[in-house]
Design a protein around this motif. Sequence first.
Motif, PDB file in Angstrom:
ATOM      1  N   VAL A 191      14.374  29.814  42.112  1.00  0.00           N
ATOM      2  CA  VAL A 191      12.846  29.611  41.850  1.00  0.00           C
ATOM      3  C   VAL A 191      11.621  29.869  42.316  1.00  0.00           C
ATOM      4  N   LYS A 192      11.852  31.068  43.382  1.00  0.00           N
ATOM      5  CA  LYS A 192       9.877  31.690  43.475  1.00  0.00           C
ATOM      6  C   LYS A 192      10.156  32.206  42.459  1.00  0.00           C
ATOM      7  N   SER A 193      11.041  33.128  41.855  1.00  0.00           N
ATOM      8  CA  SER A 193      10.926  33.963  40.652  1.00  0.00           C
ATOM      9  C   SER A 193      10.884  33.007  39.750  1.00  0.00           C
ATOM     10  N   ALA A 194      11.308  32.134  38.790  1.00  0.00           N
ATOM     11  CA  ALA A 194      10.345  31.099  37.929  1.00  0.00           C
ATOM     12  C   ALA A 194       8.982  31.087  38.027  1.00  0.00           C
ATOM     13  N   ILE A 195       8.782  30.338  39.416  1.00  0.00           N
ATOM     14  CA  ILE A 195       7.239  29.804  39.254  1.00  0.00           C
ATOM     15  C   ILE A 195       5.949  31.321  38.879  1.00  0.00           C
ATOM     16  N   ALA A 196       6.948  32.156  39.424  1.00  0.00           N
ATOM     17  CA  ALA A 196       5.562  33.501  39.242  1.00  0.00           C
ATOM     18  C   ALA A 196       5.792  34.406  38.381  1.00  0.00           C
TER      19      ALA A 196
END
Length: 219
Positions: free
Chosen positions: A54-59
């Motif tokens: 999720v963090k990677s997708a948001i970033a």
Amino acid sequence: MRIKFVQKIVAVAIVIMITKPVMSQIIADTALENKASEWVASLKLSDDAKAQKVKSAIATHLTAVKDWHNSHPFTMIPEGINPTTGGKLSEMDRQIIICSTKPKSIHENLMNVLKAELDSTQGEAILDKYTIGKVDFTLNGYKAIVPDLTPKEEAEILKNLKQAREQAIDYKNMKEISAIFEIYKTKCEQYLNNNGRNWRQLYKAYVDKVNAEKKAKQN
């Protein structure tokens, strides 16, 4: 000796000119990575792999939005008129237009991950992070202005505000995000007018009430 000194100064200046944009890009991207980390941390996910995804997708999404905005100034849209109002397109109008032309995949890739990895409450919490809670804040404003708001009216307003939120996440700054919300706030007010309300009258009554309360407190 003086010539060599000047040459060194020029060389240093060139290096600074070359590396400054790169450093600025690194700093900006790092800030977005940190923002993504903070948002995901607020969810308190127990699955580290899920949190990382999720963090990677948001970033990735935040970076793509930033890069598109920075490489597509409003000047890429010719001056013209707003076909709805007949007035001249503002710089903000033109910025919104050019930013709305970014590839749909930027939005879809993020939403696909949020829907796959998070439940609806968690997904909405992330969207609220993008828009600093404007859905709840704006809805509460409508409730204050229209004290007898019906469940049906509230549901319609909430639907519009959630549409505004999802659309607004694809814009870089709060001015642009607010401009997107204004589009849907206009829809909310038109809905109220079309269903027996008088928005202008309701808003005036609310402002008069607030001003009267302020005056009473001062006395």
